[in-house]
Design a protein around this motif. Structure first.
Motif, PDB file in Angstrom:
ATOM      1  N   UNK A 236      20.536  23.663  76.731  1.00  0.00           N
ATOM      2  CA  UNK A 236      20.642  23.285  78.053  1.00  0.00           C
ATOM      3  C   UNK A 236      19.741  22.339  78.725  1.00  0.00           C
ATOM      4  N   UNK A 237      18.398  21.893  77.814  1.00  0.00           N
ATOM      5  CA  UNK A 237      17.524  21.284  78.329  1.00  0.00           C
ATOM      6  C   UNK A 237      17.989  19.784  78.142  1.00  0.00           C
TER       7      UNK A 237
ATOM      8  N   UNK B  65      21.238  18.832  78.944  1.00  0.00           N
ATOM      9  CA  UNK B  65      22.257  18.628  79.728  1.00  0.00           C
ATOM     10  C   UNK B  65      21.950  17.465  80.927  1.00  0.00           C
ATOM     11  N   UNK B  66      20.750  17.070  81.138  1.00  0.00           N
ATOM     12  CA  UNK B  66      20.596  15.974  82.177  1.00  0.00           C
ATOM     13  C   UNK B  66      21.144  14.976  81.294  1.00  0.00           C
ATOM     14  N   UNK B  67      21.273  14.554  80.160  1.00  0.00           N
ATOM     15  CA  UNK B  67      21.891  13.541  79.527  1.00  0.00           C
ATOM     16  C   UNK B  67      23.141  13.447  79.678  1.00  0.00           C
TER      17      UNK B  67
ATOM     18  N   UNK C 269      25.114  15.244  81.856  1.00  0.00           N
ATOM     19  CA  UNK C 269      25.790  15.092  83.317  1.00  0.00           C
ATOM     20  C   UNK C 269      25.595  13.621  83.645  1.00  0.00           C
ATOM     21  N   UNK C 270      24.195  12.953  83.353  1.00  0.00           N
ATOM     22  CA  UNK C 270      24.229  11.551  83.585  1.00  0.00           C
ATOM     23  C   UNK C 270      25.069  10.699  83.266  1.00  0.00           C
TER      24      UNK C 270
ATOM     25  N   UNK D 252      28.229  11.234  85.416  1.00  0.00           N
ATOM     26  CA  UNK D 252      27.801  10.609  86.773  1.00  0.00           C
ATOM     27  C   UNK D 252      28.101   8.825  86.629  1.00  0.00           C
ATOM     28  N   UNK D 253      27.721   8.541  85.567  1.00  0.00           N
ATOM     29  CA  UNK D 253      27.633   6.876  85.550  1.00  0.00           C
ATOM     30  C   UNK D 253      29.120   6.528  85.421  1.00  0.00           C
TER      31      UNK D 253
ATOM     32  N   UNK E 123      31.425  18.761  85.868  1.00  0.00           N
ATOM     33  CA  UNK E 123      30.270  17.998  86.274  1.00  0.00           C
ATOM     34  C   UNK E 123      30.431  17.716  88.010  1.00  0.00           C
TER      35      UNK E 123
ATOM     36  N   UNK F 114      27.331  18.149  90.398  1.00  0.00           N
ATOM     37  CA  UNK F 114      26.675  16.783  90.824  1.00  0.00           C
ATOM     38  C   UNK F 114      26.626  17.015  92.566  1.00  0.00           C
TER      39      UNK F 114
ATOM     40  N   UNK G 251      17.655  18.479  85.012  1.00  0.00           N
ATOM     41  CA  UNK G 251      17.700  17.590  86.134  1.00  0.00           C
ATOM     42  C   UNK G 251      19.007  16.412  85.680  1.00  0.00           C
TER      43      UNK G 251
ATOM     44  N   UNK H  37      19.392  12.736  84.177  1.00  0.00           N
ATOM     45  CA  UNK H  37      18.588  11.751  83.654  1.00  0.00           C
ATOM     46  C   UNK H  37      18.924  10.425  84.549  1.00  0.00           C
TER      47      UNK H  37
END
Lengths: 361, 111, 339
Positions: A228-229, A231-233, A235-236, A239-240, A267, A271, B9, B11
């Motif tokens: 889980x920690x 996932x920010x990478x 989803x980013x 998003x890109x 995602x 977002x 969050x 990144x």
């Protein structure tokens, strides 16, 4: 785009008699796609394809997250080959990109290091008593639809065009990394300008959007999502890609990898909830289709029969644009008219002026 | 905005985007001291740097970032310089490195 | 008079022929194309002095004409021995010695698919740029002036992905030269050179590099461009790492120039294969391998066969001309006292 180079990366694809290797996660997230694939292969193309209930996960996700050791993975893959051999087939049709990459990589490993094949054979023999033959041909199932794109076009009831204006639909194609980034020769069109999905889109009347982040990974990345920690990478990355494609106002995305289709779709929900940002030209999300669903729509299949109600981003705007007739009331009715439940309205599917997508400049 | 607890969050990109970076201040520094453009990033300055051997200060890296329009933190970093001048003695391209420190501080004081 | 076949009419071959005449021998230049000059014909100005390429070309071709050297144009060579060469169609050209000066090939930039050469309109090679400079028409595909230009070093050099592990030597300085020419043509443009290492090996090269940085405002970024992709306004997005700050970077450019490398000449393998017993051996990069790189750098190891110029390795024009003279000297030594 002047894509002429794809012809330098054409591979041998078997014409008939396939052993079907399903994906584990697709059956949850795009549950009608594999059924649609079998329907197209059998009913439209008249091919013989064996759907074997005995085969298992290839362990690809476990392998790529360092949970399953390589020897175990090889033994499991050897068992799939043994089941294929026992069923009297020589050609593998693989539904998942992770599996396809894994099978291709293992066959290459066995070829380069024959002692690893001997060990896998021995492990399989000891564990199950089975023997196997190396498949004569391995193709991803998107290869097979690509291979038959002209026949599908002949039997099509519609093209990938705006039914009202006749304008070609703008389609973003996304290729799973392990389709051709490991072995460019194993993918139609190679790794830089893959043509497997683009070829379908163009054959069926759409145009392909070549946008700056076309080659970029969706961000799934196995452990990068599973922890889980991290996932920010993950989803980013999605998003890109979404930020990069949004200015082209694509009508849809099509992907050939289970993870990519899932993440590019879901995602968009995350977002929209996290940042209040959506990427479709109409202020909603951009629908994400599997290539089987895209082929099914071209062939006139009912979207709900293909499981398209399970998408995160609603597909109705796309269906309307294509001129597909569908029963709105039947969207969440399952087999025998049983109500399967409906999701709560969420930002990515809402349609109001204040939610028009905004690209952060 | 949603009330969902995500547990993560999104990144922020690490990519230097030269379409968005404002290269103006870097150009002003270059206009005042064109020799700054001749740096070949050999790192001699950083190897000898009095401050860099005892703090995280990396003169070569920070001034190169400034050249790309990445100004965040540059002023604070340059404040670590003791202006001893050893770097200027070392520089094979003859750049007035001490002057680069002072110019960056003057131009980027606001960043 | 003893006859010497010179394969290739580029700078090395022409100089070899001129020096052979000086030594009282009779050279015949066998050239596959329609004119003498080799690739020099396409170049605009030569680094580091910015000498117009035609000055060097005219000097050499003029001397060849004055000396009355026999030249066979449109003639392909299939095989080489110490007794002469086999021409296309099987015809033999007998000679007392042979100088192989057949040069190099230009790396086909389409093989680096990720840069989109011949896919995107505004991706050029250094060779394209020289031709545009010669025509006085350096511009984007639509005729407009570029506002941002990026040069990519080592395209088809130092890259095992395209089986070109060697350094092509002259591209770095060509990149510096063309960046300076671009600055002169487009004073307002931003110009970036993306390099893996900058190799300034020749006289005046390092000084030229420093001047490009300091006086011409060229930005040199150490990092290999990983890909080019189109943007919605018809430009190109490129990605690299600025390895000196340790961060990825991206930018949009109007013009992408690929510094294409020197690839071993296509005929090298043919010449080598035509002598199954050995004689003409190739290095791992496909260039012919001289007996050694010191006193024997123009000797093939095969009696009567000598090398000159880029057939054996990437070289500058000056070095190729030097080798032409050196090969002629070795030929003369070899033929001295022979009947």
């Amino acid at each position: 785009m002047k894509r002429s180079s794809w012809r330098e990366y054409e591979k041998e694809i078997a014409h008939d008699h396939y052993y079907y290797a399903r994906s584990c996660i697709r059956q949850n997230f795009f549950p009608g796609s594999e059924t649609t694939f079998l329907r197209i292969m059998r009913d439209v193309l008249g091919k013989d394809i064996y759907d074997d209930p005995r085969h298992t996960s290839c362990t690809g996700i476990g392998y790529h997250t360092d949970i399953v050791p390589l020897d175990t993975t090889m033994a499991v893959v050897a068992r799939q080959f043994a089941l294929m051999t026992e069923a009297g087939y020589e050609n593998m049709a693989v539904s998942c990109i992770t599996s396809f990459g894994l099978y291709t990589e293992i066959l290459e490993t066995w070829h380069e290091f024959p002692e690893t094949e001997a060990r896998a054979r021995e492990n399989l023999r000891q564990a199950t008593g089975r023997e196997f033959r190396i498949p004569k041909n391995i193709a991803h199932t998107s290869d097979l639809i690509f291979h038959n794109r002209e026949e599908i076009e002949r039997q099509a009831v519609r093209r990938l065009v705006d039914a009202a204006t006749g304008e070609p639909l703008k389609v973003v194609e996304h290729i799973g990394c392990h389709y051709a980034k490991i072995f460019p020769k194993s993918g139609i069109g190679g790794s830089e300008f893959p043509y497997v999905l683009a070829g379908m889109v163009e054959q069926w009347g759409g145009t392909v959007v070549d946008y700056p982040e076309r080659r970029h990974c969706c961000g799934f990345g196995f452990r990068n999502y599973l922890v889980q920690a991290n996932r920010g990478f993950s989803i980013a990355n999605s998003r890109k890609k979404l930020e990069s494609m949004a200015p082209y106002k694509p009508d849809m995305m099509v992907a050939n990898c289970p993870g990519c289709a899932m993440f590019l779709d879901k995602w968009q929900y995350a977002l929209a909830e996290m940042e209040n940002t959506t990427y479709g030209a109409d202020g909603r999300g951009i629908p994400v289709l599997t290539y089987e669903e895209m082929a099914g729509l071209v062939l006139g299949y009912d979207p709900w029969e293909m499981g398209m109600q399970m998408h995160q981003v609603d597909v109705e705007p796309l269906l309307d644009k294509l001129g597909v007739k569908y029963d709105s009331a039947a969207k969440f009715l399952g087999r025998g008219g049983k109500y399967i439940g409906a999701p709560k309205p969420v930002a990515v599917n809402s349609f109001s002026g204040d939610r028009l997508y905004r690209i952060k400049q | 905005m949603s009330a969902i607890e995500w547990g993560y969050g999104i990144n922020a990109p690490r990519t230097m985007d030269l379409d968005r970076n404002d290269i103006g201040p870097a150009r002003e520094i270059l206009a005042e001291m064109p020799e700054w453009g001749a740096c070949i990033a050999c790192g001699g300055c950083t190897a000898t740097c009095t401050a860099g051997n005892l703090t995280s200060f990396n003169f070569r890296r920070v001034h190169t970032l400034v050249k790309r329009g990445e100004y965040a933190g540059a002023w604070a970093e340059m404040n670590k310089c003791m202006l001893c001048g050893k770097c200027r003695l070392v520089c094979p391209r003859g750049i007035n490195t001490r002057g680069v420190v002072r110019l960056i501080k003057r131009k980027l004081g606001d960043y | 008079m003893k006859k010497v076949a010179v394969i290739g009419g580029g700078p090395a071959g022409m100089q070899a022929a001129l020096s052979l005449v000086q030594m009282g021998l009779a050279p015949v230049i066998v050239e596959c194309s329609s004119a003498l000059g080799g690739k020099l014909k396409d170049w605009h100005q030569l680094f580091p002095s910015m000498t117009p390429a035609h000055e060097v070309l005219d000097e050499l071709t003029g001397q060849i004409a004055d000396a009355g050297v026999e030249v066979m144009l449109h003639t392909e060579v299939e095989g080489v021995t110490g007794q002469g060469v086999t021409l296309a169609g099987g015809r033999k050209l007998e000679a007392d010695a042979v100088v192989v000066a057949s040069g190099f090939d230009i790396f086909d930039a389409r093989l680096k698919e990720e840069y989109g050469y011949h896919i995107y309109d505004n991706v050029f090679t250094t060779v394209d740029v020289e031709r545009m400079l010669n025509k006085g028409a350096v511009a984007l595909h639509d005729g407009s002036a570029p506002r941002r230009i990026a040069f990519v070093h080592c395209v088809g050099s130092r890259d095992e992905k395209v089986n070109q592990k060697h350094c092509s030597k002259v591209c770095c300085i060509t990149g510096v030269k063309q960046a300076m020419e671009m600055r002169t043509l487009f004073p307002e443009a931003e110009i970036f050179n993306f390099y893996m290492d900058i190799r300034m090996f020749g006289p005046g090269y390092e000084e030229m590099y420093q001047s490009a940085q300091q006086d011409y405002g060229i930005n040199f970024i150490r990092g290999r461009v990983s890909e080019a992709s189109p943007t919605i306004d018809g430009r190109l997005q490129i990605k690299a790492e600025d390895t000196l700050v340790g961060r990825p970077m991206k930018m949009t450019v109007d013009m992408l120039v690929l510094l294409v490398g020197m690839k071993a000449g296509g005929s090298n393998a043919k010449f080598s294969a035509a002598l199954p017993g050995g004689g003409i051996t190739l290095s791992s990069s496909g260039f012919v391998a001289p007996v050694d790189l010191f006193a024997g750098n123009v000797s093939s190891g095969l009696e009567g066969v000598f090398y000159a110029g880029t057939v054996s390795a990437p070289k500058t024009i000056g070095e190729s001309i030097d080798e032409g003279a050196m090969a002629a000297l070795r030929v003369a030594e070899y033929l001295k006292g022979r009947k």
